[in-house]
Motif scaffolding. Structure first.
Motif, mmCIF file in Angstrom:
data_model
loop_
_atom_site.group_PDB
_atom_site.id
_atom_site.type_symbol
_atom_site.label_atom_id
_atom_site.label_comp_id
_atom_site.label_asym_id
_atom_site.label_seq_id
_atom_site.Cartn_x
_atom_site.Cartn_y
_atom_site.Cartn_z
ATOM 1 N N SER A 96 30.248 1.722 -11.858
ATOM 2 C CA SER A 96 29.861 0.549 -11.094
ATOM 3 C C SER A 96 28.677 -0.098 -11.794
ATOM 4 O O SER A 96 28.014 0.529 -12.631
ATOM 5 N N TYR A 97 28.428 -1.354 -11.473
ATOM 6 C CA TYR A 97 27.392 -2.127 -12.149
ATOM 7 C C TYR A 97 26.580 -2.920 -11.145
ATOM 8 O O TYR A 97 27.097 -3.326 -10.107
ATOM 9 N N VAL A 98 25.306 -3.141 -11.477
ATOM 10 C CA VAL A 98 24.488 -4.087 -10.740
ATOM 11 C C VAL A 98 24.345 -5.326 -11.613
ATOM 12 O O VAL A 98 24.279 -5.229 -12.842
ATOM 13 N N HIS A 99 24.331 -6.476 -10.980
ATOM 14 C CA HIS A 99 24.172 -7.756 -11.666
ATOM 15 C C HIS A 99 22.905 -8.388 -11.119
ATOM 16 O O HIS A 99 22.821 -8.686 -9.930
ATOM 17 N N LEU A 100 21.914 -8.553 -11.985
ATOM 18 C CA LEU A 100 20.612 -9.057 -11.568
ATOM 19 C C LEU A 100 20.248 -10.296 -12.381
ATOM 20 O O LEU A 100 20.610 -10.398 -13.551
ATOM 21 N N ASP A 101 19.512 -11.208 -11.768
ATOM 22 C CA ASP A 101 18.883 -12.333 -12.469
ATOM 23 C C ASP A 101 17.401 -12.028 -12.500
ATOM 24 O O ASP A 101 16.745 -12.010 -11.452
ATOM 25 N N LEU A 102 16.859 -11.763 -13.691
ATOM 26 C CA LEU A 102 15.461 -11.365 -13.844
ATOM 27 C C LEU A 102 14.678 -12.435 -14.578
ATOM 28 O O LEU A 102 15.175 -13.066 -15.517
#
Length: 106
Positions: A96-102
C-alpha cells in the motif's frame, strides 16, 4: 487514520517536533483525506517524517503499516511536491502507498 510525527535525526540526540493525527475514515479501504498539517521546524536538515497508517478499534488501535520520509533529500520548496511512499506492513499484507503533497517555507 494517519499519525504523522516529525523528528530531526541527529548523530547524538534526536529532536522531536511533534505529532499530528488525521481524522478517522470509517469503512473505507482507500481513504482520501484532503487535510493539511503544519510543523514548525528551523530547517530541513536531518528531518524525518514518520507516517503510520492506523486502524481504529474499540479496545486498541492497530498499526496497519508505516514509512519514514527523509525530507532533506526531497528538495522541498513553497510549491507543494507530490510524494508517493510505500507503506511497509505485515509480512503477508498487500503493498500500500501514501500519497502526500509536501512543501517547506522558511
Amino acid at each position: 487514520y494517519i499519525k504523522f510525527s516529525l523528528e530531526q535525526d541527529n548523530m547524538v540526540r534526536d529532536k522531536d517536533y511533534g505529532e499530528m493525527k488525521s481524522t478517522t475514515k470509517n469503512n473505507e479501504l482507500n481513504p482520501v483525506y484532503g487535510e493539511t498539517f503544519h510543523f514548525n521546524i528551523p530547517s530541513l536538515d536531518n528531518m524525518e517524517l514518520s507516517v503510520k497508517v492506523m486502524d481504529e478499534d474499540i479496545i486498541s488501535d492497530d498499526k496497519m503499516g508505516k514509512c519514514k520520509i527523509k525530507l532533506e533529500k526531497l528538495g522541498l520548496s513553497e510549491t507543494p511536491m507530490r510524494v508517493e511512499e510505500k507503506v511497509y506492513n505485515r509480512i503477508f499484507g498487500k503493498d500500500s502507498y501514501v500519497h502526500l503533497d509536501l512543501s517547506y517555507t522558511e
